[in-house]
Design a protein around this motif. Structure first.
Motif, PDB file in Angstrom:
ATOM      1  N   PHE A 194      40.206  31.477  42.881  1.00 22.64           N
ATOM      2  CA  PHE A 194      40.151  32.462  43.958  1.00 22.64           C
ATOM      3  C   PHE A 194      41.164  33.590  43.755  1.00 22.64           C
ATOM      4  O   PHE A 194      40.942  34.721  44.199  1.00 22.64           O
ATOM      5  N   PHE A 195      42.261  33.301  43.071  1.00 23.85           N
ATOM      6  CA  PHE A 195      43.290  34.314  42.862  1.00 23.85           C
ATOM      7  C   PHE A 195      43.074  35.121  41.577  1.00 23.85           C
ATOM      8  O   PHE A 195      43.859  36.009  41.265  1.00 23.85           O
ATOM      9  N   MET A 196      42.014  34.831  40.835  1.00 25.16           N
ATOM     10  CA  MET A 196      41.754  35.565  39.595  1.00 25.16           C
ATOM     11  C   MET A 196      41.215  36.962  39.891  1.00 25.16           C
ATOM     12  O   MET A 196      40.317  37.132  40.718  1.00 25.16           O
ATOM     13  N   ASP A 197      41.765  37.956  39.216  1.00 24.66           N
ATOM     14  CA  ASP A 197      41.333  39.333  39.415  1.00 24.66           C
ATOM     15  C   ASP A 197      39.975  39.609  38.787  1.00 24.66           C
ATOM     16  O   ASP A 197      39.324  40.611  39.126  1.00 24.66           O
ATOM     17  N   ARG A 221      46.009  35.159  49.646  1.00 26.45           N
ATOM     18  CA  ARG A 221      45.474  36.197  48.764  1.00 26.45           C
ATOM     19  C   ARG A 221      45.495  37.555  49.461  1.00 26.45           C
ATOM     20  O   ARG A 221      45.847  38.572  48.858  1.00 26.45           O
ATOM     21  N   PHE A 222      45.159  37.574  50.721  1.00 29.31           N
ATOM     22  CA  PHE A 222      45.128  38.830  51.487  1.00 29.31           C
ATOM     23  C   PHE A 222      46.531  39.433  51.589  1.00 29.31           C
ATOM     24  O   PHE A 222      46.714  40.643  51.472  1.00 29.31           O
ATOM     25  N   THR A 229      40.799  47.080  46.642  1.00 26.56           N
ATOM     26  CA  THR A 229      40.384  47.571  47.955  1.00 26.56           C
ATOM     27  C   THR A 229      39.105  46.878  48.425  1.00 26.56           C
ATOM     28  O   THR A 229      38.978  46.483  49.590  1.00 26.56           O
ATOM     29  N   ALA A 230      38.158  46.713  47.485  1.00 25.78           N
ATOM     30  CA  ALA A 230      36.891  46.055  47.831  1.00 25.78           C
ATOM     31  C   ALA A 230      37.112  44.599  48.217  1.00 25.78           C
ATOM     32  O   ALA A 230      36.507  44.092  49.169  1.00 25.78           O
ATOM     33  N   GLU A 231      38.004  43.928  47.490  1.00 23.71           N
ATOM     34  CA  GLU A 231      38.276  42.520  47.814  1.00 23.71           C
ATOM     35  C   GLU A 231      39.029  42.407  49.130  1.00 23.71           C
ATOM     36  O   GLU A 231      38.755  41.498  49.935  1.00 23.71           O
TER      37      GLU A 231
END
Length: 249
Positions: A194-197, A221-222, A229-231
């Protein structure tokens, strides 16, 4: 016996049965590697099916008589043909059921699983190249089913999964919802994924919608400031949705 049954029978046959099957063709007059083609025809298979059924049968390597009856000098020659068919054929000589049968047959054999990691990369690249050039819906559906089997049967290893996850903007990964499959396979911790870019916001949204990500990880993560920006938008919407649900309880 249908081609599918014949393929599965050869793929899983014990030594004695393999010897019995091919010994019946000892009197064929055709010589060399053309002999395998004749035997395949008589068994109701094509050459690719025969090479893969025998080549992926872990009993066959030690049966020099079978190797000779097929017109080869060494089992390595059968392996070479097997690898070529498996890596480059796209549901023609080897249909989807054949491919899934191979995965099911080798999943408990460590040596075959190890060699399959290399073959998988070559095979999926071949399929993806064809999908890009033809956009054939039938091929796409078969590709989806094959990817599901790779993870469900434990064929994919950690290195394979990491390689797939590290691909930037992978449309093919998103196409089959592969990230969710990797999470469910438990090959890689869900928090790490989940933390992968490299994971697309749309892929992360799917994980969130399926309830696969603990709320604490979403908040972390937030708050990290590392999301695009999209994430950030996807995470914000999900967190707001959860707060609204909590307020309505």
């Amino acid at each position: 016996m249908t081609a599918a049954v014949q393929f599965n029978t050869l793929l899983r046959a014990p030594e004695e049965e393999l010897l019995k099957t091919f010994y019946e063709f000892r009197s064929l007059t055709v010589k060399g590697k053309k002999k395998a083609g004749q035997i395949a025809l008589k068994l109701g298979l094509n050459n690719g099916q025969l090479m893969c059924a025998v080549g992926f049968n872990h009993h066959a390597e030690s049966l020099t008589d079978v190797v000779a009856l097929l017109g080869f000098e060494r089992f390595a020659e059968i392996e070479e043909r097997r690898n070529e068919y498996f890596s480059k054929d796209i549901y023609r000589r080897l249909n989807l059921d054949n491919v899934l049968a191979i995965y099911g047959a080798i999943k408990d054999n460590p040596d075959q699983l190890q060699s399959m990691q290399y073959l998988l990369r070559r095979r999926l690249q071949s399929i993806e190249n064809q999908i890009e050039s033809t956009v054939n819906s039938l091929t796409i559906e078969k590709y989806k089913a094959e990817i599901r089997a790779i993870y469900a049967d434990g064929i994919a290893g950690i290195d394979f999964a990491e390689e797939r996850l590290n691909q930037m903007d992978s449309g093919f990964r998103a196409l089959v919802n592969e990230v969710s499959m990797i999470v469910e396979s438990r090959l890689i911790p869900v928090g790490e994924i989940f933390f992968m870019d490299t994971i697309l916001p749309a892929e992360k949204r799917r994980l969130l919608e399926r309830g696969l990500i603990p709320i604490e990880l979403v908040e972390s993560r937030f708050d990290s400031g590392k999301a695009s920006t999209a994430e950030q938008k996807v995470l914000h919407e999900y967190l707001q949705q959860q707060r609204d649900q909590d307020n309505n309880i």
